[in-house]
Design an enzyme around this catalytic site. Sequence first.
Site, PDB file in Angstrom:
ATOM      1  N   SER A 125       0.816  -1.207   0.000  1.00  0.00           N
ATOM      2  CA  SER A 125       0.000   0.000   0.000  1.00  0.00           C
ATOM      3  C   SER A 125       0.855   1.265   0.000  1.00  0.00           C
ATOM      4  O   SER A 125       0.329   2.378   0.102  1.00  0.00           O
ATOM      5  CB  SER A 125      -0.932   0.014   1.222  1.00  0.00           C
ATOM      6  N   ARG A 233       2.081   7.931   5.565  1.00  0.00           N
ATOM      7  CA  ARG A 233       1.024   7.610   4.604  1.00  0.00           C
ATOM      8  C   ARG A 233       0.591   8.879   3.867  1.00  0.00           C
ATOM      9  O   ARG A 233      -0.587   9.158   3.672  1.00  0.00           O
ATOM     10  CB  ARG A 233      -0.180   6.973   5.310  1.00  0.00           C
ATOM     11  N   CYS A 235       2.480  12.606   1.541  1.00  0.00           N
ATOM     12  CA  CYS A 235       3.601  13.465   1.132  1.00  0.00           C
ATOM     13  C   CYS A 235       4.474  12.940   0.001  1.00  0.00           C
ATOM     14  O   CYS A 235       5.526  13.520  -0.277  1.00  0.00           O
ATOM     15  CB  CYS A 235       4.494  13.802   2.331  1.00  0.00           C
ATOM     16  N   ASP A 237       3.886  13.276  -3.059  1.00  0.00           N
ATOM     17  CA  ASP A 237       3.893  14.334  -4.064  1.00  0.00           C
ATOM     18  C   ASP A 237       4.845  15.464  -3.677  1.00  0.00           C
ATOM     19  O   ASP A 237       5.563  16.012  -4.522  1.00  0.00           O
ATOM     20  CB  ASP A 237       2.480  14.871  -4.294  1.00  0.00           C
TER      21      ASP A 237
END
Length: 339
Positions: A125, A233, A235, A237
């Site tokens: 994930s 979970r 950042c 980008d």
Amino acid sequence: MGVYAVAICLFFSLSVVLCLRIPNLSSDIEKDTILLSVCHPGNQPNPRTLRSDQLTVLINGYSESRIPLLQSIAASYSASPVVSSVLVLWGNPSTSPLTLSQLAYNLSVSSWGNAAISLVPQPSSSLNARFLPRSSIGTRAVLVCDDDVEVDMKTVEFAFRIWKGNPDRLIGIFVRSHDIDMTRKEWIYTVHPNKYSIVLTKFMMMKREYLFKYSCGGGSPMHEMRKMVDEMRNCEDILMNFVVAEETNTGPLMVGAERARDWGDPRNEDSDGDGLRLVRDVGLSSRKAEHRKRRGKCITEFHRVFGRMPLRYSYGKLVSSVGEQGLCKKGSNLVLCDH
């Protein structure tokens, strides 16, 4: 411990059989094994063979409640003449193999154009996985986007034209800024009305090379920062913006969109009973204050590891048409002269 996979096959008819290989990763060691394989130079395509006249679309998917919207968005991208292929990167390990196989089949037959749509189950994930430099990406440009944002194809094609003239820059529609809180002496994540320094992965166009730099380059500092992305979970980008700004010493470019429907924006209101809440509330950014605080922490930590602040501001946005801006008197009103 090795990396194992299961293969699920569905028989849709006597002539149509779909088999889907689903990775099963249970440790950081196994994730690192996948990364080493992807990053091996022998698994990267020859740059001379990459197409420059089209791009590859990478759509990140996670929530099963968004599958109908995801299918519609993927089909829309497939209709564009500038799109070579659409890869749906599915990052929810808890999704059943049966659901994945059904989704893979539905996507494979839903293309509206010449671009094939494929489902790629992620090995975990991890949000870092959306930036893996996959050998199946055969174009110089990639468009990284989310499963809850619909963008019209004229805007996609315009953004691609802008990218071809600025291949070292990040191109996007949705932008944010970094800034410093002088009172607290810490970096913050914010929005400025007249400048920006961060392009979001709601719609982020870049050259393929940056996927390799993000996933495979940077040594131990990048490893530490990718680990922060996994822990938060969030950042991924922002980290990509750091990577590109560090490389180019320039900010991103924002393009104006004719239509960009953001189903996941928490400012959406339920008014027509269309299931909007199911799409909106599963987003990572649906808790606005907490979300901004966490992303400000990411900027602070990335700055610490980099040792400097590479993000640079850009100003204004590029638009696809240039109209008359002068005002003329028509009747009793002042209007744009070309109206």
